[in-house]
Motif scaffolding. Structure first.
Motif, PDB file in Angstrom:
ATOM      1  N   MET A 138       0.830  -1.208   0.000  1.00 27.54           N
ATOM      2  CA  MET A 138       0.000   0.000   0.000  1.00 27.54           C
ATOM      3  C   MET A 138       0.861   1.254   0.000  1.00 27.54           C
ATOM      4  O   MET A 138       1.932   1.290   0.601  1.00 27.54           O
ATOM      5  CB  MET A 138      -0.908   0.004   1.230  1.00 27.54           C
ATOM      6  CG  MET A 138      -1.946  -1.110   1.227  1.00 27.54           C
ATOM      7  SD  MET A 138      -3.276  -0.822   0.046  1.00 27.54           S
ATOM      8  CE  MET A 138      -4.214   0.443   0.908  1.00 27.54           C
ATOM      9  N   LEU A 139       0.374   2.278  -0.665  1.00 25.14           N
ATOM     10  CA  LEU A 139       1.089   3.558  -0.728  1.00 25.14           C
ATOM     11  C   LEU A 139       0.950   4.347   0.569  1.00 25.14           C
ATOM     12  O   LEU A 139       1.741   5.254   0.834  1.00 25.14           O
ATOM     13  CB  LEU A 139       0.563   4.385  -1.902  1.00 25.14           C
ATOM     14  CG  LEU A 139       0.745   3.756  -3.288  1.00 25.14           C
ATOM     15  CD1 LEU A 139       0.075   4.620  -4.356  1.00 25.14           C
ATOM     16  CD2 LEU A 139       2.220   3.552  -3.590  1.00 25.14           C
ATOM     17  N   ASN A 295      -6.969   6.496  -0.357  1.00 25.68           N
ATOM     18  CA  ASN A 295      -6.584   6.732  -1.748  1.00 25.68           C
ATOM     19  C   ASN A 295      -6.000   5.508  -2.457  1.00 25.68           C
ATOM     20  O   ASN A 295      -5.501   5.627  -3.574  1.00 25.68           O
ATOM     21  CB  ASN A 295      -5.552   7.868  -1.804  1.00 25.68           C
ATOM     22  CG  ASN A 295      -6.075   9.153  -1.205  1.00 25.68           C
ATOM     23  OD1 ASN A 295      -7.092   9.673  -1.649  1.00 25.68           O
ATOM     24  ND2 ASN A 295      -5.388   9.663  -0.194  1.00 25.68           N
ATOM     25  N   ASP A 296      -6.061   4.373  -1.818  1.00 27.49           N
ATOM     26  CA  ASP A 296      -5.398   3.207  -2.415  1.00 27.49           C
ATOM     27  C   ASP A 296      -6.159   1.935  -2.052  1.00 27.49           C
ATOM     28  O   ASP A 296      -6.876   1.884  -1.035  1.00 27.49           O
ATOM     29  CB  ASP A 296      -3.953   3.118  -1.896  1.00 27.49           C
ATOM     30  CG  ASP A 296      -3.074   2.199  -2.732  1.00 27.49           C
ATOM     31  OD1 ASP A 296      -3.494   1.845  -3.848  1.00 27.49           O
ATOM     32  OD2 ASP A 296      -1.984   1.831  -2.253  1.00 27.49           O
ATOM     33  N   TYR A 298      -5.661  -2.584  -2.478  1.00 25.40           N
ATOM     34  CA  TYR A 298      -4.839  -3.725  -2.893  1.00 25.40           C
ATOM     35  C   TYR A 298      -5.629  -4.993  -2.616  1.00 25.40           C
ATOM     36  O   TYR A 298      -6.272  -5.134  -1.574  1.00 25.40           O
ATOM     37  CB  TYR A 298      -3.530  -3.742  -2.099  1.00 25.40           C
ATOM     38  CG  TYR A 298      -2.682  -4.986  -2.295  1.00 25.40           C
ATOM     39  CD1 TYR A 298      -1.674  -5.030  -3.244  1.00 25.40           C
ATOM     40  CD2 TYR A 298      -2.892  -6.121  -1.509  1.00 25.40           C
ATOM     41  CE1 TYR A 298      -0.887  -6.162  -3.419  1.00 25.40           C
ATOM     42  CE2 TYR A 298      -2.105  -7.256  -1.672  1.00 25.40           C
ATOM     43  CZ  TYR A 298      -1.118  -7.270  -2.626  1.00 25.40           C
ATOM     44  OH  TYR A 298      -0.337  -8.394  -2.794  1.00 25.40           O
TER      45      TYR A 298
END
Length: 363
Positions: A138-139, A295-296, A298
């Motif tokens: 994850m960012l 915002n991400d 996975y």
């Protein structure tokens, strides 16, 4: 490497098979009797009969030197093996299956400056390592991490034929415990205990690697034990929500819930419910992990099938353990000198995945 493997049943046999695929390691198997004499056709494997109990712990001090001790015994008889390994300062790992037993083993390791790695099967085990991978991919710090895992028949049959659409491929007692014990989850940053067989959601298995496996929505519901050390890891990192759920064909939960909650069935009665017509049975194992943040997002799904005469559950469970412990040893040959309990964060994920591919575990 010289390895002691306790338990020569279905999982022990599969673990020995996976170890052999990674090289010419020497394995001594221990059990009350040898239900897998075919293992001894390999010159690197030998069997020893042993009686294990709370007052009859194995002793390695005056024995041959082992580099690694693996327990594939039921969790209720793994403790004496772990005690002996800790006493002898030999690296120990097991499949887990009982939170209290794993806690005892980890506490003993801390008190005696020994290295152990408990809960290294499928779930807990491989599924939790996938959760580690999800977190690091994850960012930003995930808000939520979901772990879903299940072993189910490869083909669904009509409800009139088998309303449960399930057949146990491992310990019925272990399955019963998962279905009746309270479940630990992380909700809004706090640990909570909730009942099993709740919080049902419907999950579509989607992956470009799984084109040959077309399936309807599965149901996922809370069961105990699969989350293991992952809750503490995620909470300490700022993850707000984390849970483990079991995957089944739709309708299974309702039937099981009725017999366990309304009829108060015990483990033996539960096992008798599941269809066993002695015909060839193929299972599949699905491991699905999802992480989300503002915002991400996975998600990763792995599918394991029957192969080489081993069930999908045998291959997924044994492959997860062998890949994890061998990845740790390859990454740090002196890992036994850490003198502490190991956790999923200690597994080098890239190397773990490489070994899973070498073992040809999943699609």
């Amino acid at each position: 490497m010289n390895i002691a493997l306790f338990g020569t049943g279905q999982m022990g046999h599969a673990i020995a098979h996976m170890i052999k695929k990674l090289g010419d390691h020497f394995i001594t198997t221990f059990d009350i009797e040898n239900p897998s004499p075919t293992l001894e056709t390999d010159r690197h494997i030998k069997f020893r009969a042993i009686s294990i109990g709370n007052h009859n712990d194995p002793d390695f001090k005056n024995d041959e030197t082992f580099d690694l001790i693996i327990s594939s015994l039921p969790y209720n008889v793994s403790l004496p093996v772990a005690k002996a390994a800790i006493k002898s300062k030999i690296l120990y790992c097991d499949l887990g299956g009982s939170v209290p037993t794993s806690n005892k083993i980890n506490q003993m390791a801390e008190e005696n400056n020994a290295t152990v790695f408990t809960d290294l099967g499928l779930a807990p085990g491989w599924a939790n390592i996938m959760a580690e991978e999800a977190y690091h991919e994850m960012l930003e710090t995930p808000i939520e991490v979901k772990i879903r895992c299940g072993g189910i028949p490869a083909r669904k049959v009509p409800e009139a034929v088998d309303p449960f659409n399930y057949r146990p491929t491992w310990s019925v007692q272990g399955l019963y415990n998962e279905y009746v014990d309270d479940c630990e989850i992380l909700i809004d940053g706090e640990f909570k205990k909730i009942p099993p067989l709740k919080e049902t959601e419907y999950v579509r298995i989607q992956s470009s690697k799984l084109e040959s496996f077309t399936i309807e929505y599965l149901e996922a519901f809370t069961t105990s034990g699969g989350i293991s050390h992952t809750l503490n890891l995620m909470k300490d990192r700022g993850v707000y929500n984390c849970s483990y759920k079991t995957l089944r064909y739709q309708g299974h939960r309702d039937f099981v819930s009725y017999f366990l909650e309304q009829r108060k069935f015990n483990a033996t009665q539960l096992g008798a419910l599941f269809r066993d017509d002695h015909r060839k049975f193929d299972d599949v194992v699905i491991v699905d992990v999802e992480a989300t943040s503002t915002n991400d997002k996975y998600r990763k799904t792995n599918l394991v099938r029957v192969k080489d005469g081993y069930s999908a559950m045998q291959r997924a469970t044994s492959g997860g353990l062998v890949a994890a412990i061998f990845a740790c040893l390859e990454d740090n040959p002196n890992i036994n000198s850490l003198n502490r309990p190991l956790g999923y964060q200690d597994v080098p994920v890239s190397l773990f995945n490489t070994l899973l591919n070498e073992l040809e575990i999943h699609e």
